[in-house]
Enzyme design. Structure first.
Site, PDB file in Angstrom:
ATOM      1  N   HIS A 150     -31.275 -16.902 -18.376  1.00  0.00           N
ATOM      2  CA  HIS A 150     -30.108 -17.046 -19.235  1.00  0.00           C
ATOM      3  C   HIS A 150     -29.746 -15.758 -19.966  1.00  0.00           C
ATOM      4  CE1 HIS A 150     -30.362 -21.719 -19.311  1.00  0.00           C
ATOM      5  NE2 HIS A 150     -29.727 -21.246 -18.264  1.00  0.00           N
ATOM      6  N   ARG A 192      -5.068 -22.310 -29.173  1.00  0.00           N
ATOM      7  CA  ARG A 192      -5.793 -23.572 -29.255  1.00  0.00           C
ATOM      8  C   ARG A 192      -6.066 -23.888 -30.728  1.00  0.00           C
ATOM      9  NH1 ARG A 192      -8.370 -20.425 -25.237  1.00  0.00           N
ATOM     10  NH2 ARG A 192      -8.234 -21.290 -23.122  1.00  0.00           N
ATOM     11  N   ASN A 220      -7.355 -25.952 -15.443  1.00  0.00           N
ATOM     12  CA  ASN A 220      -8.710 -26.504 -15.553  1.00  0.00           C
ATOM     13  C   ASN A 220      -8.669 -28.033 -15.455  1.00  0.00           C
ATOM     14  OD1 ASN A 220      -9.151 -23.840 -16.110  1.00  0.00           O
ATOM     15  ND2 ASN A 220      -9.793 -24.132 -18.219  1.00  0.00           N
ATOM     16  N   CYS A 276      -1.555 -21.422 -18.102  1.00  0.00           N
ATOM     17  CA  CYS A 276      -2.444 -20.964 -19.175  1.00  0.00           C
ATOM     18  C   CYS A 276      -3.904 -21.266 -18.870  1.00  0.00           C
ATOM     19  CB  CYS A 276      -2.050 -21.591 -20.507  1.00  0.00           C
ATOM     20  SG  CYS A 276      -2.115 -23.394 -20.521  1.00  0.00           S
TER      21      CYS A 276
END
Length: 840
Positions: A460, A567, A720, A768
């Site tokens: 990670h 957002r 998305n 977007c």
């Protein structure tokens, strides 16, 4: 049917506590509570009546399910799976009903003793969390027991388990599945299985290699050491066993990628180099020059003994709760920055923190007298030893995540957490290893590169380094820790080396190459202020996705034509109540002011689904992505919507504002909000109205684009969610991430339908979603008729440069062909092959 089952000795021999078993999984209680026997007899007997629920192919382990639901695992010897079945002769089959004392496995004691680590045989109740186990009824640790006659344990089903034992037994199902996850059941797939199991009330186990793991435990699943292509058994017991089994089998068989791994360098590169440079594995490519700074890792001293069980348990639970809050805050901040990789990694840490096996192992040690700090560290390190001993490089790299949790929890328990280190400008950070949270707390602006003695290309920290754009070299060995601190060094992570003693010519060449790369970036940035026109004169507006005023200023510096998506969720998260209308107005006004007159598309609150706002009274839903989301949530809570619309209507100038509505499914949603805007504007005495647009995120909106465009001022495609709903694949589902590709021809066709519908009413269409930020996709979107692309601020120069290379007419022809392809992979291959054609 009685809720209590008595276990009799399956072998003759000496009784031992689990703590004396030379295997950290059993010794740490991670497979469940029980005991062990140093055997003297050679036939393993059934310790109670039951059904054979697991029988290893090598015969060294067998599990049976008792009448009260207890899952009893009998594991003969330690590491005996490596014997490949030699020395074991099973006398039962999977699914057989057996009686107490019935022979299960014949053991060639001499043969096994000569070749195995130990003959110690473990008897554990793998679902002991649901059971109450008595102490030994006859004989204690260190005493002899006789096979088939000596009483070992009484197992009583607790609470609902006891009341439902008949039902659970009547709904006990099993099946097998081949593991499709790349590299097997490592951290992400284990978290996926854990997440799936928690959706059901049934008790679910996964069996492999003679071991059983609770599907609710990410740690236990990883401890099985299951590889890609291995066959595992799945067992579900309970009222919803059928649905649970089907879901778990599907989760096991659904492929997920190991993800984000940089290709390791050839072994020859990692060998001792003849040129004096330090070799390693590329975790994140890049060239850097910096001052070597060694970060020493100090193992904290912890008190071994506690001050009382109750006190230590309270301390542990308090520390876990605090760390949980800290990790949730890290996830929220990463989400606000759009740092998806960072958010996903800390999400995996949260799953590990909530893992019942780790906390139970720590609690058992506390009950035995350990301090909370010593108990938790011991539990973490026992599991780390398991992962390191499995011989799986990917699982071994997850030890860093466990180490990160250990550090966080000990910081809370012991106090005096170490702050971020002081670094010089252009620091080449050298360490034995780093945890993800340690890396994210380094001052990014001062880190030129990263060099680690340990680690791997797929851990990670490597993923974060790539996401942060930090050149990183890992697995450099102990020699990394002998590098001269304060010296100037050259790192070429892509080529796999660090030069700690560069001569003047090498330094000059490296700086020249870095300067050339930076010059290109600055040149694109300088050119980005102008309009993005294709070679045949089609104007494409390139805007930026932002979450606050600071990112808006960054967007302007990078040449953005405006904000294509603000957002507003950032105003609602990480607080205990909703922001006031005035708070929202001030934050959004700051964004408009930062844009110096450029337009801003501000999206109303998109709460629900995977975007949790804890204080909003949203109901629990079986399918959150299909429930209250976006505009549905706002319409269901009119006071929240009114406060936001009132704030937006007070922005100045209103001509700079475009309001965007998320998750619109048909015209009724749009008309209802437009009517409310008119009513609020009238109350405020406003004659002017801002533009109002809708997001195209669901197939129904794309199919009804013409109807929506009749009443909307513009349409903006969220690729998305549009991909998620078109392909019926949860975008938060880790196993499906590799197949969540917005360049799927079905998604392209919906984009084409959207543009066609919008043009009927003279409306423009933007994108977007993440697809807009993919330079490979730019010709496809231009060819489909999209005229606005909203990307991350840093990508604005690159996307504008890409647009200026394109011929729109050629892109249109290409887009028609792309829609006829069979898969996203074919679309991507065609785009890569056509790169020169559309740029001519």
């Amino acid at each position: 049917m009685t809720a209590t089952v008595t276990l009799r000795a399956p072998l003759s021999g000496v009784v031992l506590p689990l703590s004396q078993v030379p295997d950290p999984v059993f010794a740490g209680g991670m497979m469940g509570q029980g005991l062990a026997i140093e055997p003297l007899s050679s036939t393993l007997l059934a310790p109670c009546d039951g059904e054979i629920s697991q029988l290893s192919s090598t015969g060294h382990a067998v599990a049976l399910r008792a009448a009260n639901g207890a899952e009893v695992l009998l594991h003969i010897g330690i590491d005996t799976v490596k014997l490949g079945g030699q020395g074991f002769a099973p006398r039962v089959r999977l699914g057989d009903r057996v009686r107490c004392g019935q022979p299960l496995v014949d053991i060639d004691i001499d043969s096994v003793a000569q070749r195995a680590l130990s003959l110690i045989t473990v008897v554990v109740v793998t679902n002991s969390d649901d059971m109450q186990l008595s102490s030994l009824a006859s004989g204690a640790a260190g005493e002899m027991v006789q096979a088939g006659s000596s009483t070992l344990l009484d197992i009583r089903a607790s609470g609902a388990q006891a009341g439902n034992s008949v039902a659970a037994s009547g709904n006990s199902l099993g099946g097998q599945a081949v593991v499709a996850h790349e590299s097997g059941l490592h951290a992400r797939p284990a978290a996926l299985l854990q997440h799936t199991a928690r959706r059901f009330a049934s008790h679910i186990d996964i069996g492999f290699g003679g071991k059983l793991a609770s599907a609710r435990s990410m740690v236990a699943i990883m401890g099985l050491g299951v590889g890609e292509g291995d066959t595992v058994s799945v067992h579900a017991s309970g009222a919803d066993a059928e649905a649970a089994l089907a879901a778990m089998l599907a989760a096991v068989e659904t492929r997920s990628e190991a993800g984000h791994a940089a290709a390791p360098l050839p072994a020859s590169t990692l060998a001792a180099r003849s040129d004096g440079k330090l070799g390693g594995v590329c975790a994140a490519p890049g060239l850097a020059v910096g001052t070597l700074v060694l970060l020493a890792e100090q193992d904290r001293t912890v008190p071994e003994h506690g001050t009382g069980v109750a006190t230590e348990l309270t301390a542990l639970h308090g520390a876990l709760a605090q760390v949980r809050g800290d990790i949730e805050a890290d996830i929220a901040l990463a989400g606000q920055r759009g740092a998806r990789a960072e958010s996903e990694i800390f999400g995996a840490h949260l799953a590990l923190l909530d893992d019942p096996e780790l906390s139970l192992a720590a609690e058992r040690l506390i009950v035995d007298g350990s301090s909370a700090a010593h108990g938790y560290r011991s539990a973490i390190r026992a599991q780390s030893d398991v992962l390191l001993g499995l011989g799986n490089a990917l699982l071994a790299e997850r030890v860093g995540d466990l180490k990160d949790l250990e550090r966080r929890v000990l910081d809370v328990l012991l106090g005096s957490a170490q702050g971020a280190p002081q670094l010089p400008a252009q620091a080449m950070v050298v360490a034995d290893d780093l945890t993800p949270s340690q890396l994210t707390r380094l001052p990014r602006a001062q880190v030129a590169g990263l060099v680690l003695a340990r680690g791997g290309a797929s851990n990670h920290v490597a993923i974060l380094a790539r996401a942060l754009g930090i050149p990183a070299l890992v697995a450099c060995g102990p020699a990394a820790l002998q590098l001269p601190a304060g010296a100037e060094a050259v790192l070429d992570a892509g080529e796999g080396w660090l030069d700690a003693q560069p001569d003047a010519a090498s330094l000059a060449l490296a700086r020249q190459q870095i300067a050339a790369h930076e010059a290109r970036r600055l040149a694109l940035r300088e050119q980005s202020a102008g309009r993005a026109l294709t070679r045949d004169g089609v104007h494409i507006e390139v805007a930026a996705n932002v979450v606050n005023a600071a990112e808006s200023r960054d967007a302007v510096l990078n040449g953005a034509d405006g904000v294509g998506l603000l957002r507003t969720e950032f105003l609602f998260t990480e607080r205990t109540d909703a922001p006031s209308s005035e708070e929202q107005r001030a934050a959004c006004q700051a964004v408009l002011d930062a844009l110096e007159g450029r337009p801003a598309i501000i999206r109303t609150l998109d709460a629900g689904g995977d975007k949790d706002v804890p204080y909003l009274p949203l109901p629990a839903e079986d399918n959150p992505a299909l429930g209250l989301r976006g505009i549905r949530t706002s319409l269901a809570m009119p006071q929240v919507l009114d406060a936001q619309l009132s704030a937006l209507l007070q922005l100045k100038p209103l001509s700079q504002l475009r309001i965007l509505l998320p998750m619109v499914t048909d015209v009724a949603d749009l008309l209802q909000v437009r009517q409310r805007i008119d009513e609020l504007a009238a109350q405020l005495g406003l004659a002017e109205r801002p533009q109002l647009g809708v997001m195209i995120e669901v197939p129904s909106a794309a199919l009804l684009a013409a109807q929506l465009a009749e009443h909307a001022d513009f349409l903006s495609i969220g690729t998305n969610d549009l991909t998620q709903y078109t392909l019926a694949m949860d975008r938060c589902h880790p196993a499906l991430a590799a197949r969540q590709d917005a360049l799927h021809p079905a998604v392209l066709r919906l984009i084409a339908l959207t543009v066609h519908g919008a043009r009927q009413h003279g409306r423009w269409v933007g994108v977007c979603g993440a697809l807009a930020s993919d330079p490979l996709a730019t010709p496809a979107l231009v060819g489909l008729g999209v005229t606005e692309l909203s990307v991350s601020p840093a990508l604005v120069p690159e996307i504008k440069h890409r647009v200026r290379q394109l011929d729109a007419a050629a892109c249109q022809e290409l887009a028609l062909t792309l829609q006829q392809q069979r898969s996203a992979a074919e679309v991507r291959a065609m785009l890569a092959a056509a790169a020169n054609v559309v740029a001519q």
